[in-house]
Design an enzyme around this catalytic site. Structure first.
Site, mmCIF file in Angstrom:
data_model
loop_
_atom_site.group_PDB
_atom_site.id
_atom_site.type_symbol
_atom_site.label_atom_id
_atom_site.label_comp_id
_atom_site.label_asym_id
_atom_site.label_seq_id
_atom_site.Cartn_x
_atom_site.Cartn_y
_atom_site.Cartn_z
ATOM 1 N N LYS A 66 24.002 -18.690 -35.484
ATOM 2 C CA LYS A 66 23.330 -17.521 -36.056
ATOM 3 C C LYS A 66 24.340 -16.440 -36.363
ATOM 4 O O LYS A 66 25.217 -16.151 -35.549
ATOM 5 C CB LYS A 66 22.307 -16.965 -35.045
ATOM 6 C CG LYS A 66 21.456 -15.846 -35.604
ATOM 7 C CD LYS A 66 20.317 -16.413 -36.405
ATOM 8 C CE LYS A 66 19.479 -15.329 -37.069
ATOM 9 N NZ LYS A 66 20.055 -14.829 -38.321
ATOM 10 N N LYS A 90 27.181 -12.644 -28.116
ATOM 11 C CA LYS A 90 26.095 -11.670 -28.287
ATOM 12 C C LYS A 90 24.724 -12.325 -28.112
ATOM 13 O O LYS A 90 23.854 -11.783 -27.413
ATOM 14 C CB LYS A 90 26.187 -11.019 -29.670
ATOM 15 C CG LYS A 90 25.172 -9.911 -29.907
ATOM 16 C CD LYS A 90 25.241 -9.370 -31.326
ATOM 17 C CE LYS A 90 26.559 -8.711 -31.620
ATOM 18 N NZ LYS A 90 26.594 -8.097 -32.965
ATOM 19 N N LYS A 102 29.268 -16.753 -38.547
ATOM 20 C CA LYS A 102 29.449 -15.588 -39.421
ATOM 21 C C LYS A 102 29.937 -16.091 -40.768
ATOM 22 O O LYS A 102 30.597 -17.135 -40.863
ATOM 23 C CB LYS A 102 30.466 -14.611 -38.832
ATOM 24 C CG LYS A 102 30.267 -13.181 -39.306
ATOM 25 C CD LYS A 102 29.068 -12.550 -38.648
ATOM 26 C CE LYS A 102 28.963 -11.065 -38.974
ATOM 27 N NZ LYS A 102 27.880 -10.412 -38.201
ATOM 28 N N THR A 185 18.441 -3.016 -35.486
ATOM 29 C CA THR A 185 19.732 -2.786 -34.840
ATOM 30 C C THR A 185 19.814 -1.352 -34.331
ATOM 31 O O THR A 185 20.233 -1.105 -33.191
ATOM 32 C CB THR A 185 20.894 -3.092 -35.801
ATOM 33 O OG1 THR A 185 20.734 -4.403 -36.339
ATOM 34 C CG2 THR A 185 22.227 -3.019 -35.068
ATOM 35 N N ASN A 216 22.712 1.297 -42.656
ATOM 36 C CA ASN A 216 21.453 0.906 -42.033
ATOM 37 C C ASN A 216 21.427 1.248 -40.545
ATOM 38 O O ASN A 216 20.479 1.875 -40.053
ATOM 39 C CB ASN A 216 21.211 -0.588 -42.245
ATOM 40 C CG ASN A 216 19.975 -1.086 -41.500
ATOM 41 O OD1 ASN A 216 20.060 -1.511 -40.344
ATOM 42 N ND2 ASN A 216 18.836 -1.005 -42.139
ATOM 43 N N SER A 344 15.898 -10.732 -35.438
ATOM 44 C CA SER A 344 16.072 -11.904 -36.295
ATOM 45 C C SER A 344 15.487 -13.142 -35.611
ATOM 46 O O SER A 344 14.857 -13.986 -36.250
ATOM 47 C CB SER A 344 17.558 -12.141 -36.590
ATOM 48 O OG SER A 344 17.993 -11.324 -37.645
#
Length: 411
Positions: A66, A90, A102, A185, A216, A344
């Site tokens: 992810k 994470k 990523k 976030t 954001n 997510s």
């Protein structure tokens, strides 16, 4: 120190504290797969342009890999590797059933038209579609990408595999995105900050915040902090920096930034040098932009009591040591900004279930996950007599190592 070297250094320190077998340690550090592709597209003027795309799939011991996809001119293999590794730890810290990945394309999205961005996204998806998937690797937005980018990836992927909304997260709500995802976030940063301050008998209300970055994450964090009674006294973005010791009107700043493509020129504060923002007098400093902004050159001048790492890898290891000696408490990125990947996960779950949650449920679950993760990190700090960064790294690395061994890893 570049991001990959710093991340690997933190991992190795955690592995040492945990007493990991050296072969297992090496195995956990090496990415599962690295992908590099050429993406050639016709520009609007008829010329051809080529861009290099990357996807690093770091680890899948705990579940599908992810991580976001960023469009930025400085995207390179080291940066993508570091961020993929950070995602592994994470997701483990957040205790959601994912691994880490990523991706990115080396481009300047601001210099590309909407149609050029769509063509680039679709070509990139064509090159990697057989290496991502609902139970393999689930991309998401990152710097320079957004829900529209995810819609293009979903559509292109679905041409090969059938309609698959769970293949990406951070989608528009009309295509199966989750309510509350845009603010996730920033909201997670708020919840994590609340948990840290509560440890010291404090709350958000009355605290003075300085935020670097008004994208954001930074903008949502600023709005939610203000709603909770905190005072944001200085903010910067790529266009400039402003300060108002009485507190910046965040609602007006959001409006100004949207209309003027940046905070420059906002009349609700005094313009200051963006380079001095990090050293402003405040209670809580929140880097929410790029990595490596807090380093050995400015760490001694930082006056904040707490640093909340809303960005990925904003603090270099050398700065960590300086700040630790000064008594500054740092809430590390792999805990502080994990709200995005947590929601997510909620989106992915909703897509698989075919059942949509209301926003209150999303936010309630997010608070539960963030608060629990902070508590788990604190326990590791106590067990290993370490700071919050090592507490988070030992927690994440230990969970991934255990999953790896349980699945049948042999030395």
């Amino acid at each position: 120190m570049n991001a990959l070297a710093a991340t690997s250094r933190n991992f190795k320190q955690a592995a040492k504290l945990l007493g990991l077998d050296s072969k297992l340690e090496k195995s956990l550090l090496i990415p599962f797969r690295e992908i590099k592709v050429e993406c050639t597209i016709p520009k609007d003027d008829g010329t051809l342009a080529s861009y290099v795309g990357f996807r690093v799939q770091h680890d899948n011991a705990r579940g599908p890999m992810k991580g976001g996809i960023r469009y930025h001119h400085e995207v390179d293999p080291d940066e993508v590797n570091a961020l993929a590794q950070l995602m592994t730890w994470k997701t483990a810290v957040a205790n959601i059933p994912y691994g880490g990945a990523k991706g990115g394309i080396g481009c300047s999205p601001g210099e590309l038209s909407i149609s050029e961005l769509e063509r680039l996204t679709r070509v990139f998806t064509q090159k990697i579609h057989d290496l991502i998937g609902i139970h393999t690797d689930v991309p998401a937005p990152d710097m320079g990408t957004n829900s529209q980018t995810m819609a293009w990836i979903l559509d292109e992927y679905s041409k090969f595999h059938g309609y698959s909304p769970a293949v990406v997260t951070g989608k528009p709500v009309d295509l199966g995105g989750s309510l509350g995802r845009d603010a996730a976030t920033g909201r997670g940063v708020l919840f994590a900050t609340e948990a840290l301050l509560a440890e010291h008998g404090k709350g958000i209300a009355g605290q003075r915040f300085v935020i670097q970055g008004f994208g954001n994450v930074g903008s949502w964090a600023a709005q939610l902090i203000t709603e909770a009674g905190g005072k944001v006294i200085a903010i910067s973005d790529v266009t400039g920096a402003i300060k108002n010791v009485n507190g910046i009107d965040i609602a007006q700043l959001v409006k100004h930034s949207a209309e003027n493509k940046g905070i420059k020129g906002f009349n609700g504060g005094d313009a200051i040098d963006p380079n001095s923002l990090l050293t402003e007098e405040c209670d809580v400093l929140m880097p929410a932009a790029l990595g490596g902004v807090i380093n050995k050159d400015n760490a001694n001048d930082i006056k904040a009591k707490y640093i909340i790492e809303a960005a990925n890898h904003p603090t270099d290891p050398e700065a960590d040591e300086i700040l630790s000696k000064k008594g500054v408490l740092i809430l590390p990125d792999i805990l502080a900004n994990s709200g995005g990947v947590t929601v997510s996960y909620f989106e992915w779950v909703q897509n698989i279930q075919g059942f949509m949650w209301d926003e209150e449920k999303v936010n309630t679950e997010l608070r539960t996950y963030m608060t629990r993760a902070f508590g788990d990190v604190k326990k590791m700090c106590q067990s290993h007599n370490c700071d919050l960064r090592m507490g988070a790294f030992t927690l994440g690395v230990n969970r991934v190592a255990r999953a790896t061994v349980l699945r049948g890893w042999e030395a």
